[in-house]
Design an enzyme around this catalytic site. Sequence first.
Site, short mmCIF file in Angstrom:
data_model
loop_
_atom_site.label_atom_id
_atom_site.label_comp_id
_atom_site.label_asym_id
_atom_site.label_seq_id
_atom_site.Cartn_x
_atom_site.Cartn_y
_atom_site.Cartn_z
N GLU B 263 0.89 -1.15 0.00
CA GLU B 263 0.00 0.00 0.00
C GLU B 263 0.92 1.20 0.00
O GLU B 263 1.72 1.37 0.91
CB GLU B 263 -0.87 -0.08 1.25
N CYS B 300 -2.30 7.88 4.55
CA CYS B 300 -2.36 7.38 3.17
C CYS B 300 -3.56 7.98 2.45
O CYS B 300 -3.57 8.09 1.23
CB CYS B 300 -2.54 5.86 3.12
#
Lengths: 525, 525
Positions: B263, B300
Site C-alpha cells: 500500500e 495514506c
Amino acid sequence: MFNGAILIGASERTGGAPFHAIDPSTGAKGEIAFSNASTADVADATALADAAFETFSTLTPDARAIFLETVADQIVAIGDLLITTAMSESGLPRGRLEGERGRTVGQLRLFASYVRQGDWLDATIDKALPDRAPLPRSDLRRVNQALGPVAVFGASNFPLAFSVAGGDTASAFAAGCPVVVKGHPAHPGTGELVARAIIAAVAACGLPEGVFSYLPGTTNDLGGALVADPRIKAVGFTGSRGGGIALMQIAAKRAEPIPVYSEMSSINPVVLLPGALAARAEALGTAFVGSMSLFAGQFCTNPGMVIALDSPDLDTFVASAANALSANAAQVMLTPGIHAAYEKGVDALASADGVTTIARGTEADGANRGQSAFFATASDQFRANPALAHEVFGASSILVKCATIEDVIATIADLEGQLTATLQMETSDADDAAKLLPTLSRKVGRVLANGWPTGVEVTHAMVHGGPFPSTSDGRSTSVGTLAMMRFLRPVCYQDLSDALLPPALQAANPWGLTRRNEGKLEVAA
Amino acid sequence: MFNGAILIGASERTGGAPFHAIDPSTGAKGEIAFSNASTADVADATALADAAFETFSTLTPDARAIFLETVADQIVAIGDLLITTAMSESGLPRGRLEGERGRTVGQLRLFASYVRQGDWLDATIDKALPDRAPLPRSDLRRVNQALGPVAVFGASNFPLAFSVAGGDTASAFAAGCPVVVKGHPAHPGTGELVARAIIAAVAACGLPEGVFSYLPGTTNDLGGALVADPRIKAVGFTGSRGGGIALMQIAAKRAEPIPVYSEMSSINPVVLLPGALAARAEALGTAFVGSMSLFAGQFCTNPGMVIALDSPDLDTFVASAANALSANAAQVMLTPGIHAAYEKGVDALASADGVTTIARGTEADGANRGQSAFFATASDQFRANPALAHEVFGASSILVKCATIEDVIATIADLEGQLTATLQMETSDADDAAKLLPTLSRKVGRVLANGWPTGVEVTHAMVHGGPFPSTSDGRSTSVGTLAMMRFLRPVCYQDLSDALLPPALQAANPWGLTRRNEGKLEVAA
C-alpha cells in the site's frame, strides 16, 4: 465459415504476413491465408474494449447471463463445421472434440446461472451508526466490480474449452470484462469460427461491439503488445512455462502492473500407497497407462510422475503398465512443434543418469505421432536432478521408487507447485495418507483419491490451479465458477445516496441478492 | 519493557550494527541500542515459521480466534508504556495513540469474531453423482487454506494499527499464516513492546514459537532477504512507492514468485461539486484544512488534491481554506527523513510552472515540524505535468481548477490509481455525480460522499486498497475483514474419505459452517 480475417469488434480486416493451419496428422498446410494482427490492431481492439467496459460491466446479472447463453447457442449453431475444422487443425478425434464442445457450452451456461445468482458480487453492507460514541460511523457498502478489459491467450490442447470461448473468456465475460483474444496459431480456423459466434452473440444482445475482439497471429510480439497495452487490466493464459513467464514479466514491467493468470506446467504426482498396490497393482498399471496416454497425454493434468515404495507389488504394477504401454498406439500430437518438444523431452529422460526406460508405446507410423514412454528412477536420483521433474508435455511419465513413506513425503516436498496430486489408497493406507496430506495440500490445488487427474469437472468446488509454476497465481482457479473471481475487485461506497449506489447495494435490493449485513449473510428469498 | 533484541520465536538475540530511536520532536537519540537483524536471523525466523505452519494453519476457528483475542489482551496489558514509547518515537500526541491502540485491539477482536464465523473458508461441496451419464461425477470439496508464512513491513505513520500487530499481521494470523515482521526503524521500542506481547500470546495459547518472529533493522538488504526467502509465501507492506515497488520486484524475480500487497501512494482527489460549493463553501474550506492537516497530514488517505469548477463560490472556499491554514500550527512529523521529503515536495510544488501557493500554515518552531501548504493550478497545467499528481506525504494539497464537468472527469481519468475519491455534493449535484461515478469507480477503492477520506473504519465493507500505485494489487484491501482473503488459497479434495478431509468439508460439518452445496448457500444454524 472463416476467411482468415482479424476481427475487431463488429468489423473485420486483413493484414500482416499470412500464415496457414497445419493438419498435424499429415503435415499438410491448409488453404486459407490467416492474417497476422499488428500492434495497431491491438490498439484498436483495446480501445473498443475500453469503450465497451462501462456498459458491459454494469449489465444486470440477467442480461449478462443471457449473453453467455447466447454465446453458447451461437457455438452450437456453427454445427459440424466446428468439429471437422478442429479435427483437421488439432489431430484430436471427433468424439473428443464433440465432448469438448459440450464442455465449452456447458461451462458458459454454468457461468450464466452463477451470474444470475449474484453471490459473486459479495454485496456487503455496514449501515451508518449515527449514535456511535465517540464518533458516528458512516454507511459503508462494498461490491465486486469488473477489473477492465482482459486479454486471453488460448491453449493448443483444448481448441474449444481453453481457447477463444473457453474458461478464461467465459469467466471474464461473467465478471463483466470485455475480452480481446490472441488467437492460437495452431487452430486458426477453429478460433475464427468461435470468435464469429461470440461476435454474433454480442450483436444479438445489442451490446457494444468492443465487448469482444479476436487477433489471430503467430508472433510473440503480438501477445507482448496486447499484455503491455495500458487498457488491458488482466491476462488469462494457458500454455508453456516459458510463454507464461514471459507474459508475467511484461505485465510486471508495465507502468501499471496487472495480474496475469498463467496456467503453465505440472507433472501431477500419483502416489501408489502399499495397500492399493497389494489390492490392485495390475489394474492400477492398466488404468495409469489409460490416463497418461489419453489423447497423446496432452493434458495439463497428465500424470507425469508416479511415486511408490519399492516392493514386489510395485513390480506387478510396472509389469502391467509396461504390458499396456507396449500395445499403446502412437497418437497424433497437436502440432509439429509440440511433437518435436515431446521427442526431445523423452530422449533427455531416456539418457539421464539413473533413469531406466520401463516401456515405450508402439512406434510412430505417420507424421507427428507421439510414442508414449514410461521411465523409472530412484528417489535419490530424482531429487538430485531437478530436470527429471520438468514437465514433458505428452504421454510421458516417470516412476520414482522410494524406500520409506518419509522418503515419499520428502520427494514431494522437493517438487515445485502442481495442479494436482493423486493418492491411490485402500483403507489400510489411511495413516500414510494422513501423513502425506499436509505436504500435498501445500503443494497442489487439487488432491484426488483413487481417481486419475486427467478428468477436470466444471463445478463450483473445482480448483484447476496451484502454486507456481503450475500457475502464476496459486490463489486462483481457471476452471469452475470460482474462476470469475480472478477478474473482479472490491469497491466501497461511503455515504452515497441510494440512487447513486450500484443496484447491488441499494436499499431495495432490486437484484434480489444474498448480501452481508454487519458480516452476517442475509440469504435472498 | 524492551531491550533492543531480535526476537526469533521464543528466543532473543542481539547483533548487527546497533541503531537508536530518534524523538522527532527534539531530534534526540534514544538510549537503547537496537540490534540490526541479519540474513542469518531471517533464515532462522522463516524456518521456525515454516515449521509452525501446519499446526497454526489447521487450528480450529475458535482456537485461532482465542489467539487473536489474547494478542489484543497482551497489547492492552503493556499499559501506558506503549503510549509513552510511541509518543517519543513518532511525535504523535497521546490522544491519537490511545485511539490507535483501541483501533489495533478492536481490529484483532473483529478478526477473531469473523474467524469464528467461518465464512472465509468458503467451504464448497459438489457431491458425487454416481449415476450421471455418460460418466459419473466425483465428489468435489473446496476450502480456503492459508498461503504459508507471511512477511510484514509496518508503516511509519501508524506505529500500532499498521505496524507489528497491525492490519497485515492480524489478517495473516486470522488466515492461519505465521508472520515474520521486519520492524520499522522509526519506532523500534514500540515495535518490540508489541512483538513481545504477540510472543506472550503465542506462549499463552500453547502455539509453536514460529508463529511469530520480529526482526528489527534499518537496511533494505534485511527486507530484501526476507521477501526473497523461499519459505515466505506472501508479503504485506505499507510505505513509500519506491519501497513497495522494490519489494514487488524482488518477489517477481524469485524462483517462486509470490504475491506482494504493498500500500503505497495516493493523493485521494476531493471533488467539490457546484451545489456543494454554493451551499457551504466556507464550511468546506475549514473542514478541508482539518482533514488535510490532521496529524501533520500523515495519512495514506490524506486529501492531496481538490478539484472543482472555477467560480466565485470556489473563491469563497479558497479564502476560507487559506484563512484556516494560516492559523494552522506546524506539527511534528514522524521522522527527520519524512520531514525532509515533505519540505522537498512542497518546495517543488511551490516552484512548479503554473502553480500558485494559496496559503501556508504557521512557520515551523522546533525540529521536524511540517508547515502545511495548499497550492492551486489549472487543469491543463496539472494534466501536462504528471509530477503535480505525485503524493507529497504530509499536510500538502493542490487545488485543480476546471472549466467544465467533462474537464473534471478527464482530469480524474488521467490520474493513477487511488485509495479514495470524495464527492462534496448536494442533491442538485446528482447528475454531475452520476457522470463522475463510472470514472471514479474504475480509479479508486473507495468513493465517499460528503465526508473526508482520512477516516478509515475497520468493518466488513471497508476497502482500503485501489488500483496501482495506490496498492500493488487492486483486488485487495488491507483494512477490514476482507483483508484476510489476501492470505488464503483454495484447495479442492476429490473423493477423499470423510476422515481425511479437513473438518470444514466433513459430512458432519463439525465446525457448524455456512457452506455451498452445488453453489447454493446452506446457512449455519
